[in-house]
Write a protein that holds these residues in place. Structure first.
Motif, PDB file in Angstrom:
ATOM      1  N   GLY A   1      -4.732   2.999  -9.089  1.00 38.45           N
ATOM      2  CA  GLY A   1      -5.059   2.981  -7.763  1.00 38.45           C
ATOM      3  C   GLY A   1      -6.223   3.353  -7.349  1.00 38.45           C
TER       4      GLY A   1
ATOM      5  N   MET B   1      -2.824  -4.708  -9.459  1.00 39.44           N
ATOM      6  CA  MET B   1      -3.194  -3.868  -8.392  1.00 39.44           C
ATOM      7  C   MET B   1      -4.093  -4.750  -7.412  1.00 39.44           C
ATOM      8  SD  MET B   1      -1.791  -0.381  -9.068  1.00 39.44           S
ATOM      9  CE  MET B   1      -2.303   0.624  -7.824  1.00 39.44           C
TER      10      MET B   1
ATOM     11  N   ILE C   1       1.790   0.705  -4.157  1.00 38.22           N
ATOM     12  CA  ILE C   1       0.691   1.289  -4.796  1.00 38.22           C
ATOM     13  C   ILE C   1       0.800   2.953  -4.794  1.00 38.22           C
ATOM     14  CG2 ILE C   1      -1.991   1.856  -4.579  1.00 38.22           C
ATOM     15  CD1 ILE C   1      -2.079  -1.201  -3.807  1.00 38.22           C
TER      16      ILE C   1
ATOM     17  N   MET D   1       6.872  -2.891 -10.740  1.00 38.95           N
ATOM     18  CA  MET D   1       5.829  -3.165 -10.037  1.00 38.95           C
ATOM     19  C   MET D   1       5.452  -4.834  -9.857  1.00 38.95           C
ATOM     20  SD  MET D   1       2.880  -1.709  -8.134  1.00 38.95           S
ATOM     21  CE  MET D   1       1.369  -2.731  -7.691  1.00 38.95           C
TER      22      MET D   1
ATOM     23  N   GLN E   1       0.973  -1.298   0.046  1.00 36.09           N
ATOM     24  CA  GLN E   1      -0.111   0.121  -0.056  1.00 36.09           C
ATOM     25  C   GLN E   1       0.692   1.368  -0.021  1.00 36.09           C
ATOM     26  OE1 GLN E   1      -3.294  -0.715  -0.121  1.00 36.09           O
ATOM     27  NE2 GLN E   1      -3.475   1.483  -0.993  1.00 36.09           N
TER      28      GLN E   1
ATOM     29  N   VAL F   1      -8.608   0.378  -7.307  1.00 29.83           N
ATOM     30  CA  VAL F   1      -8.513  -0.566  -6.185  1.00 29.83           C
ATOM     31  C   VAL F   1      -9.451  -0.131  -5.083  1.00 29.83           C
ATOM     32  CG1 VAL F   1      -7.108  -1.151  -4.406  1.00 29.83           C
ATOM     33  CG2 VAL F   1      -6.238  -1.234  -6.584  1.00 29.83           C
TER      34      VAL F   1
END
Lengths: 219, 250
Positions: free
Chosen positions: A206, A118, A49, A76, A45, A209
């Protein structure tokens, strides 16, 4: 949960590795944080992210371009490979099932892949139908995987209307009320999402999510 | 005007275009169309074209402001202003029509203009979405994959540049040269083929059709091919999507 008191500097080096697209060195940086006893969820997180969100914002402002986004996504993915076993051990509950794909006539998948990555990272079970997916294929996917969330991506203004087609096809089969539909892609906006009857729109991975979490909680 | 009336082919002319002197027409176009438009201008004298740098394609967020700047430069001297731009990833969304209004082709991107009609564009894309189209303008400005690769090499180094370019192209199966008979064809063909070979794509040459670009220069500006943005109104995404949405919903 997690080390809320940890300063942002803890994750700075890792975040920079994502932003610079350092896919070679990033795995080691993740391992070092894990060795220090930092929770995998926090690394994800607050390190990964957050860095991807920053890349997303820079891309939108025209400060970085597709290559930088691709390189960050590669880094990533490499970090997640190291992190994944630790994440699975920390999870107390499953995130829910997501079916995702790029609509018919559209071959773009950079953003869609990033969203899938993600979502998996935060614990969703993601089935990716790939690119150029027809409304019939989406319907069949919904019937067999029974996802709580369907994610649709379009990167061309010419293929955006396909998103409306998918929603209509779900309605025709009586499947629409069984799941939430979220949409995204560079030319898509909130107004369009509302117009076609989607449940949500996210402007970057992001946000996707947080949106998926919110939709799953029925908010 | 007699000529315009003769060319309407039964379609309704955009109302504001009636009565405007052809000589006062000014086209603001992306430089990617320069080879084709300049060829046409030899037969259609008296239409002024102002070209804007092509690089805006990669930064669509800067496009509207740049186009607006060009409109402002000419809105006091032009009778009619025509844009040589597609929707271009929403790049022209927000462009404000000047007091004389604005004529804009109904295309999502310039490939529609090079292929000659909206119908042909639709059929080409639905038949095979994995075609990367090249035209003389794309090659001239090194905006073909090999040209972009060179630029990437300078910024990211050889290995990373190639990885990125291959990622960008991975779902394309064909590289097609749109041949409108414009430019040095031997050289264009060689370059297009070199692109296809280097990236392992199938090479294809498809005939171009200059009729839409011709209409851009001399009309007729029918509702079938163009939008008329009334003075003070802005270009919106909805305008372009309306028709497509109607198809999707039927």
């Amino acid at each position: 949960m997690g080390h809320e008191s940890l300063p942002d500097e803890t994750f700075q080096e890792l975040g920079e590795a994502v932003i610079c697209g350092d896919h070679v060195g990033i795995g080691e940086k993740v391992e070092r944080l894990l060795e220090r006893g930092i929770l995998a969820g926090d690394i994800l997180q607050r390190g990964l992210i957050r860095a991807m969100e920053s890349i997303g914002a820079r891309f939108k402002r025209g400060e970085v371009f597709i290559p930088e986004v691709l390189l960050s996504a590669r880094a990533m993915n490499q970090a997640l490979r190291v992190l994944e076993p630790h994440l699975a051990g920390e999870r107390f509950q499953k995130g829910g099932r997501v079916l995702i794909g790029t609509v018919k006539g559209d071959l773009h998948d950079i953003g869609k892949n990033m969203v899938a990555t993600m979502l998996r990272g935060v614990g969703f079970e993601v089935t990716d139908l790939g690119i150029n997916v027809s409304s019939e294929q989406f319907v069949r996917g919904v019937e067999s995987y029974k996802p709580q969330i369907l994610g649709l991506s379009a990167l061309l203004t010419t293929t955006m209307p396909e998103m409306a087609k998918v929603i209509q096809a779900l309605e025709a089969k009586g499947l629409r009320n069984l799941l939430k539909v979220m949409v995204g892609g560079a030319p898509v906006n909130q107004k369009f999402a509302t117009d076609i009857g989607a449940d949500g729109y996210a402007q970057d991975a992001g946000e996707a999510v947080s949106l998926a979490k919110r939709l799953l909680d029925g908010r | 005007m007699a000529q315009l009336a003769r060319n309407t082919g039964g379609a309704e002319l955009l109302s504001e275009e009636k009565g405007i002197q052809a000589s006062a027409r000014l086209v603001i176009a992306c430089r990617v169309m320069e080879p084709e438009l300049e060829q046409l201008r030899k037969e259609i004298p008296g239409v002024e074209v102002r070209y804007i740098e092509q690089a805006l394609h990669r930064v669509p967020q800067n496009m509207a402001a740049r186009v607006q700047e060009e409109i402002e430069k000419v809105q006091n001297i032009a009778g009619l202003i025509v844009l040589g731009y597609g929707l271009c990833s929403n790049g022209i969304v927000g462009v404000l029509a000047p007091p004389q209004g604005l004529v804009v082709p109904r295309v999502h991107d310039c490939i529609g203009l090079f292929l000659g009609s909206l119908e042909r564009y639709k059929s080409c894309f639905s038949e095979r979405p994995g075609t990367y189209y090249l035209t003389p303008g794309w090659v001239a400005e090194s905006r073909d994959p090999l040209g972009i690769l060179e630029e990437y090499k300078e910024r990211y180094g050889q290995e990373t540049a190639l990885w990125v370019m291959e990622e960008e192209l991975k779902h394309y199966t064909h590289i097609a040269l749109i041949n409108s008979g414009v430019g040095d064809l031997e050289r264009l063909r060689a370059r297009a083929r070199a692109n296809a070979e280097y990236f392992g794509k199938q090479y294809e040459e498809i005939p171009g059709d200059l009729s839409y670009l011709r209409k851009l220069l001399e009309g007729p500006y029918t509702e079938r091919d163009f939008f008329f943005i009334a003075p003070g109104q802005k270009v919106t995404q909805e305008r372009y999507l309306e028709e497509a949405m109607a198809c999707a919903c039927s």
